[in-house]
Design an enzyme around this catalytic site. Structure first.
Site, short mmCIF file in Angstrom:
data_model
loop_
_atom_site.label_atom_id
_atom_site.label_comp_id
_atom_site.label_asym_id
_atom_site.label_seq_id
_atom_site.Cartn_x
_atom_site.Cartn_y
_atom_site.Cartn_z
N ARG A 1 -8.32 -6.40 14.28
CA ARG A 1 -7.68 -5.49 15.20
C ARG A 1 -8.69 -4.39 15.52
O ARG A 1 -9.44 -3.95 14.63
CB ARG A 1 -6.43 -4.84 14.57
CG ARG A 1 -5.37 -5.83 14.17
CD ARG A 1 -4.74 -6.53 15.33
NE ARG A 1 -3.85 -5.65 16.08
CZ ARG A 1 -3.27 -6.01 17.22
NH1 ARG A 1 -3.53 -7.20 17.77
NH2 ARG A 1 -2.45 -5.18 17.84
N ASP B 1 -10.44 0.61 1.19
CA ASP B 1 -10.44 2.06 1.24
C ASP B 1 -11.85 2.57 0.89
O ASP B 1 -12.64 1.86 0.27
CB ASP B 1 -9.44 2.62 0.22
CG ASP B 1 -8.00 2.45 0.72
OD1 ASP B 1 -7.80 2.35 1.94
OD2 ASP B 1 -7.08 2.41 -0.13
N ARG C 1 9.50 6.63 -2.97
CA ARG C 1 9.65 7.63 -4.04
C ARG C 1 11.08 8.15 -4.09
O ARG C 1 11.66 8.47 -3.04
CB ARG C 1 8.72 8.80 -3.79
CG ARG C 1 7.28 8.39 -3.71
CD ARG C 1 6.39 9.33 -4.50
NE ARG C 1 5.00 8.89 -4.37
CZ ARG C 1 4.20 9.32 -3.42
NH1 ARG C 1 4.60 10.22 -2.55
NH2 ARG C 1 2.96 8.87 -3.37
N ARG D 1 0.14 6.14 16.35
CA ARG D 1 0.20 7.48 15.77
C ARG D 1 -0.61 8.46 16.61
O ARG D 1 -1.42 8.04 17.46
CB ARG D 1 -0.30 7.47 14.33
CG ARG D 1 -1.67 6.87 14.12
CD ARG D 1 -2.02 6.76 12.63
NE ARG D 1 -3.28 6.06 12.43
CZ ARG D 1 -3.82 5.79 11.25
NH1 ARG D 1 -3.21 6.14 10.16
NH2 ARG D 1 -4.96 5.15 11.17
N GLU E 1 -3.46 6.88 19.20
CA GLU E 1 -4.13 5.70 18.66
C GLU E 1 -3.37 4.44 19.06
O GLU E 1 -2.16 4.35 18.86
CB GLU E 1 -4.18 5.84 17.13
CG GLU E 1 -4.94 4.75 16.43
CD GLU E 1 -5.10 5.06 14.93
OE1 GLU E 1 -5.23 6.24 14.56
OE2 GLU E 1 -5.07 4.10 14.16
N TYR F 1 -9.76 -5.36 3.83
CA TYR F 1 -9.21 -4.05 4.16
C TYR F 1 -9.57 -3.13 2.99
O TYR F 1 -8.91 -3.16 1.96
CB TYR F 1 -7.69 -4.27 4.26
CG TYR F 1 -6.80 -3.21 4.82
CD1 TYR F 1 -7.09 -2.57 6.01
CD2 TYR F 1 -5.60 -2.88 4.17
CE1 TYR F 1 -6.21 -1.64 6.54
CE2 TYR F 1 -4.72 -1.96 4.70
CZ TYR F 1 -5.02 -1.34 5.88
OH TYR F 1 -4.15 -0.42 6.39
N ARG G 1 0.83 -1.21 0.00
CA ARG G 1 0.00 0.00 0.00
C ARG G 1 0.86 1.26 0.00
O ARG G 1 0.41 2.32 -0.36
CB ARG G 1 -0.88 0.02 1.25
CG ARG G 1 -2.01 -0.97 1.26
CD ARG G 1 -2.68 -1.04 2.64
NE ARG G 1 -3.24 0.21 3.10
CZ ARG G 1 -4.46 0.65 2.83
NH1 ARG G 1 -5.24 -0.09 2.09
NH2 ARG G 1 -4.89 1.79 3.31
#
Ligand code: UDP
Length: 375
Positions: free
Chosen positions: A249, A350, A177, A279, A300, A348, A173
């Site tokens: 989870r 989006d 770069r 995070r 979190e 999972y 995912r």
């Protein structure tokens, strides 16, 4: 002929399918056990600070699917937003996803793109030719140093297991770069709903043929009274967990408030395994066009999902996939029930993929029921 359909769950899947069917003349009842629509995309304006809070954690809309982008813009104004995530690791802050800035900063270099490519290839474990696990994928593409700083600890915290037990697909995912582009996503369309996801979903549901019932669970007997059921709850829950529970989870959010700007960005990841949270989200940065003195933050934490917890991430290891296959067999035998969305299909997903699948699912239903397709 008009059908009376029940949508179990008022998240994206239920809303999008419901709207499509409602526009074709069918009668829709949407039920949710929670006191709000929007599922885990739910956003709420905090009464004290005025900040729009992503109640179930950060959601950033991004897609390459022009029709899905057009769809969401039909119901809400999307303002330009680029997700720029930072990560704290071993006492320093870096840019994610791994990009030229991260590489140069981490290794104390001033490499240009081609040089960085060669440099990182030198760090990579090139003996791994066909990475299957998360760890192999990381070692092959970024090498051990970056893997240990940014991915290993975070992933152990996020998934509660070793990255050697997780599929490579989870890491795929994230891009690497060799330029200074720090946009977390690489999609043509990206933005944030000006008034939040809940406002958007409420508008999708605002149709004469749609009736929304909140705080209302659905029993199987009630469901049988409808012509068709679209179920977006957990697939194992529909069958009363009779074959066992699929693993998820769950997340805990520890809210704290701050006067001013706490961290200068919306999402700060924590790569070190000894920091217990994964995070920190500072919600007001998701709406940079707004101005609030007060700030709402979430620490979190990820952990195994118990029977009374909210399921977030399907685990999808070998045992779960086998169990899922058994539930899918049961699901196929159900008459007039379609299993949809992240929980209904145990994937999972989006938000954009959820909407795409919901549009396709609604259209397939209309096609097989002879109703006129909405424009
Ligand atoms: N990940 C990581 N370190 C990070 C961010 C992500 O190791 O700083 C891993 C982690 O295993 C996570 C996966 O990459 O589950 C996918 O990340 P993404 O940001 O897509 O996760 P999401 O925002 O959906 O939780």
């Amino acid at each position: 002929m008009t059908k009376h359909c029940l949508m179990v769950g008022a998240g994206l899947s239920g809303a999008v399918i419901g709207r499509l069917l409602a526009e074709a003349g069918h009668k829709i009842t949407i039920r949710d056990t929670r006191d709000h629509v929007g599922g885990n995309c739910h956003t709420l304006r905090d009464p004290e600070t005025g900040v729009l809070v992503h109640v179930y954690g950060p959601h950033i809309f991004h897609t390459d699917d022009a029709e899905v982008w057009e769809y969401v813009n039909r119901f809400e104004t999307f303002l330009p937003y680029k997700n720029r995530v930072k990560t704290t690791s071993q006492g320093a802050v870096y840019s994610l996803p791994v990009n030229l800035h991260t590489i140069n900063q981490f290794f104390g270099q001033t490499l240009r793109p081609d040089e960085a490519r060669v440099f990182l290839e030198g760090k990579a474990d090139t003996t791994i030719t066909d990475p299957q696990t998360f760890e192999d994928q990381a070692l092959r593409f970024v090498g051990r140093d970056l893997y240990e700083a940014f991915f290993k600890g975070y992933t152990i915290k996020q998934w509660g297991c070793s990255p050697t037990e997780l599929p490579a697909s989870i890491l795929k995912r994230l891009p690497v770069r060799f330029n200074y582009d720090d946009n977390y996503f690489f999609h043509k369309f990206q933005g944030m709903p000006e008034n939040g996801y809940t406002a958007m979903i409420a508008r999708i549901l605002d149709h004469d043929n749609i009736m929304v019932e909140l705080n209302t669970p659905v029993t199987r007997a009630e469901a049988e009274g409808f012509d068709h059921v679209f179920y977006s709850g957990p697939i194992d829950g529909w069958f009363d967990f009779r074959l066992g529970r699929l693993g998820y989870r769950t997340l805990d959010f520890e809210r704290f408030d701050y006067q001013g700007d706490y961290q200068g960005c919306a999402v700060m990841n924590y790569g070190d395994v000894d920091v217990p949270w994964t995070r920190i989200t500072e919600h007001k940065h998701f709406a940079p066009w707004e101005s609030h003195e007060g700030s709402v933050l979430y620490r979190e934490f990820s952990r195994a999902c118990g029977p009374d917890d909210i399921p977030y991430y399907p685990i999808r290891q070998v045992a779960e996939k086998t169990l899922l296959a058994d539930y899918v067999e049961l699901a196929k035998a159900e008459r007039n029930v379609t299993f949809v969305g992240r929980l209904g299909t145990y994937r999972y997903l989006d938000m954009d993929v959820t909407i795409r699948e919901a549009l396709d699912c609604g259209r397939a239903f209309l096609a097989s029921n002879g109703a006129e397709m909405p424009a």
